[in-house]
Scaffold this motif. Sequence first.
Motif, PDB file in Angstrom:
ATOM      1  N   VAL A 141       7.174   8.660 -30.798  1.00  0.00           N
ATOM      2  CA  VAL A 141       8.224   9.284 -31.622  1.00  0.00           C
ATOM      3  C   VAL A 141       9.486   8.439 -31.535  1.00  0.00           C
ATOM      4  N   LYS A 142      10.207   8.311 -32.644  1.00  0.00           N
ATOM      5  CA  LYS A 142      11.462   7.532 -32.646  1.00  0.00           C
ATOM      6  C   LYS A 142      12.511   8.265 -31.818  1.00  0.00           C
ATOM      7  N   LEU A 143      13.306   7.495 -31.071  1.00  0.00           N
ATOM      8  CA  LEU A 143      14.358   8.101 -30.237  1.00  0.00           C
ATOM      9  C   LEU A 143      15.726   7.614 -30.694  1.00  0.00           C
ATOM     10  N   VAL A 144      16.636   8.558 -30.897  1.00  0.00           N
ATOM     11  CA  VAL A 144      18.038   8.225 -31.174  1.00  0.00           C
ATOM     12  C   VAL A 144      18.863   8.825 -30.040  1.00  0.00           C
ATOM     13  N   ALA A 145      19.691   7.987 -29.383  1.00  0.00           N
ATOM     14  CA  ALA A 145      20.567   8.506 -28.327  1.00  0.00           C
ATOM     15  C   ALA A 145      21.977   8.653 -28.890  1.00  0.00           C
ATOM     16  N   LEU A 146      22.631   9.751 -28.530  1.00  0.00           N
ATOM     17  CA  LEU A 146      24.025   9.981 -28.937  1.00  0.00           C
ATOM     18  C   LEU A 146      24.830  10.192 -27.664  1.00  0.00           C
ATOM     19  N   GLU A 147      25.747   9.277 -27.390  1.00  0.00           N
ATOM     20  CA  GLU A 147      26.555   9.400 -26.162  1.00  0.00           C
ATOM     21  C   GLU A 147      27.976   8.906 -26.420  1.00  0.00           C
ATOM     22  N   ARG A 148      28.934   9.804 -26.172  1.00  0.00           N
ATOM     23  CA  ARG A 148      30.340   9.401 -26.364  1.00  0.00           C
ATOM     24  C   ARG A 148      30.723   8.346 -25.321  1.00  0.00           C
ATOM     25  N   PRO A 149      31.567   7.382 -25.716  1.00  0.00           N
ATOM     26  CA  PRO A 149      31.975   6.365 -24.749  1.00  0.00           C
ATOM     27  C   PRO A 149      32.812   6.976 -23.622  1.00  0.00           C
ATOM     28  N   PRO A 150      32.760   6.368 -22.433  1.00  0.00           N
ATOM     29  CA  PRO A 150      33.572   6.912 -21.334  1.00  0.00           C
ATOM     30  C   PRO A 150      35.062   6.720 -21.601  1.00  0.00           C
ATOM     31  N   TRP A 151      35.899   7.521 -20.944  1.00  0.00           N
ATOM     32  CA  TRP A 151      37.353   7.321 -21.013  1.00  0.00           C
ATOM     33  C   TRP A 151      37.704   6.054 -20.255  1.00  0.00           C
ATOM     34  N   TRP A 199      43.932   6.739 -11.300  1.00  0.00           N
ATOM     35  CA  TRP A 199      42.526   7.073 -11.080  1.00  0.00           C
ATOM     36  C   TRP A 199      42.024   6.460  -9.782  1.00  0.00           C
ATOM     37  N   ILE A 200      41.198   7.233  -9.106  1.00  0.00           N
ATOM     38  CA  ILE A 200      40.452   6.718  -7.954  1.00  0.00           C
ATOM     39  C   ILE A 200      38.993   6.810  -8.385  1.00  0.00           C
ATOM     40  N   GLU A 201      38.333   5.677  -8.514  1.00  0.00           N
ATOM     41  CA  GLU A 201      36.976   5.675  -9.069  1.00  0.00           C
ATOM     42  C   GLU A 201      35.959   6.019  -7.978  1.00  0.00           C
ATOM     43  N   ALA A 202      34.967   6.845  -8.355  1.00  0.00           N
ATOM     44  CA  ALA A 202      33.878   7.205  -7.425  1.00  0.00           C
ATOM     45  C   ALA A 202      32.553   7.060  -8.157  1.00  0.00           C
ATOM     46  N   LYS A 203      31.522   6.742  -7.388  1.00  0.00           N
ATOM     47  CA  LYS A 203      30.202   6.531  -8.000  1.00  0.00           C
ATOM     48  C   LYS A 203      29.414   7.824  -8.167  1.00  0.00           C
ATOM     49  N   SER A 204      29.772   8.841  -7.379  1.00  0.00           N
ATOM     50  CA  SER A 204      29.047  10.116  -7.424  1.00  0.00           C
ATOM     51  C   SER A 204      29.993  11.216  -6.981  1.00  0.00           C
ATOM     52  N   VAL A 205      29.582  12.463  -7.196  1.00  0.00           N
ATOM     53  CA  VAL A 205      30.420  13.585  -6.758  1.00  0.00           C
ATOM     54  C   VAL A 205      30.534  13.578  -5.229  1.00  0.00           C
ATOM     55  N   SER A 206      29.434  13.224  -4.533  1.00  0.00           N
ATOM     56  CA  SER A 206      29.486  13.181  -3.058  1.00  0.00           C
ATOM     57  C   SER A 206      30.511  12.158  -2.597  1.00  0.00           C
ATOM     58  N   GLN A 207      30.481  10.982  -3.231  1.00  0.00           N
ATOM     59  CA  GLN A 207      31.454   9.956  -2.829  1.00  0.00           C
ATOM     60  C   GLN A 207      32.873  10.420  -3.170  1.00  0.00           C
ATOM     61  N   PRO A 227      26.174   8.432 -14.046  1.00  0.00           N
ATOM     62  CA  PRO A 227      25.005   7.881 -13.364  1.00  0.00           C
ATOM     63  C   PRO A 227      24.339   6.857 -14.287  1.00  0.00           C
ATOM     64  N   GLY A 228      24.139   5.661 -13.806  1.00  0.00           N
ATOM     65  CA  GLY A 228      23.487   4.646 -14.645  1.00  0.00           C
ATOM     66  C   GLY A 228      24.447   3.949 -15.609  1.00  0.00           C
ATOM     67  N   GLY A 229      25.720   4.343 -15.640  1.00  0.00           N
ATOM     68  CA  GLY A 229      26.694   3.689 -16.528  1.00  0.00           C
ATOM     69  C   GLY A 229      26.490   4.077 -17.977  1.00  0.00           C
ATOM     70  N   PRO A 230      27.365   3.579 -18.876  1.00  0.00           N
ATOM     71  CA  PRO A 230      27.241   3.920 -20.288  1.00  0.00           C
ATOM     72  C   PRO A 230      25.991   3.277 -20.909  1.00  0.00           C
ATOM     73  N   ARG A 231      25.428   3.926 -21.922  1.00  0.00           N
ATOM     74  CA  ARG A 231      24.212   3.397 -22.571  1.00  0.00           C
ATOM     75  C   ARG A 231      24.601   2.460 -23.699  1.00  0.00           C
ATOM     76  N   ALA A 232      24.028   1.269 -23.678  1.00  0.00           N
ATOM     77  CA  ALA A 232      24.377   0.282 -24.701  1.00  0.00           C
ATOM     78  C   ALA A 232      23.732   0.627 -26.041  1.00  0.00           C
ATOM     79  N   ASP A 233      22.604   1.336 -26.005  1.00  0.00           N
ATOM     80  CA  ASP A 233      21.829   1.561 -27.236  1.00  0.00           C
ATOM     81  C   ASP A 233      22.253   2.822 -27.993  1.00  0.00           C
ATOM     82  N   ALA A 234      23.247   3.545 -27.487  1.00  0.00           N
ATOM     83  CA  ALA A 234      23.529   4.871 -28.055  1.00  0.00           C
ATOM     84  C   ALA A 234      24.470   4.828 -29.253  1.00  0.00           C
TER      85      ALA A 234
END
Length: 256
Positions: free
Chosen positions: A95-105, A113-121, A225-232
């Motif tokens: 099946v064809k897949l289309v991803a829709l993802e807004r770019p990050p701020w 800003w203090i950048e963190a990789k996860s909520v735990s961090q 998680p995984g960073g922004p999607r390039a294909d979206a």
Amino acid sequence: MERPHVLILGGTGEARRLGERLDADGRLRVTLSLAGRTAAPLPQAGTVRSGGFGGAEGLAAFLRAEGVHVLVDATHPFAARISENAASAAREAGVKLVALERPPWQPVEGDRWIEAKSVSQAASLLGERSKKVFLAIGRQELFPFVALPQHVYLVRSVDPVSADVLPGAKFVLERGPFDEAAERLLMEEHTIETVMAKNSGGAATYAKIAAARALKLPVVMVARPGGPRADAAETVDEAFSRVLHEAGLPPEKRGE
Ligand code: NAP
């Protein structure tokens, strides 16, 4: 002739708006899928189904059984598992897949800003000194803060959270979109010192970031998680065009 079937994996404003546009266009049969976490979700266009599929295999079986032509992954940028399942199920079912993802701020002048990789961090970055922290990260990932009782937490969520989940916290129930002036007032009323946010992107929840900037408050910003999607596709308009294309339909209805 039977209309091509599009399944939108939702739980976001973008998914809802895309469903509305495709349903109003009328050339596709629209099904919108929700995880079923929110007790009273906003009304959605098309046929709405709710609850998990049973992993990637379950989703692939659903795609085959329901004759889905195009799968749209319009889930929240932090909903990583369903996005992985969508990619493998679409492959498996052909099946064809289309991803829709807004770019990050992106940070702008005046942001602290203090950048963190996860909520735990992010939780571990709060430090030892007691602070008043606005947890604007939803209600599913509060666990890391239980081990940090020195802080005073204000938790905002759409659905109620049992007070046992984070003893001593204050809770506000509210659904976006949010307004900057109201966010400032909330932070001032609770004498917030630090804001905890996920980098969701989009306009609906940006007000807290702008309010923190105006109040010169630090924001612990959790990366996707995984960073922004390039294909979206980044917008509902772009996703709408891609879905029509993948369904083999022209961009405009004939005769218009
Ligand atoms: P997740 O960890 O990626 O997904 C967990 C499981 O929930 C999936 O494996 C799937 O179950 C089911 N699921 C998720 N989205 C679904 C959908 N649209 N339709 C049917 N089943 C779905 O997701 P999450 O982070 O818990 O988020 C759950 C939902 O809330 C998502 O739809 C997302 O768009 C929305 N949301 C999430 C956040 C966030 O910060 N994570 C914020 C706002 C909205 P099966 O494996 O059984 O199919």
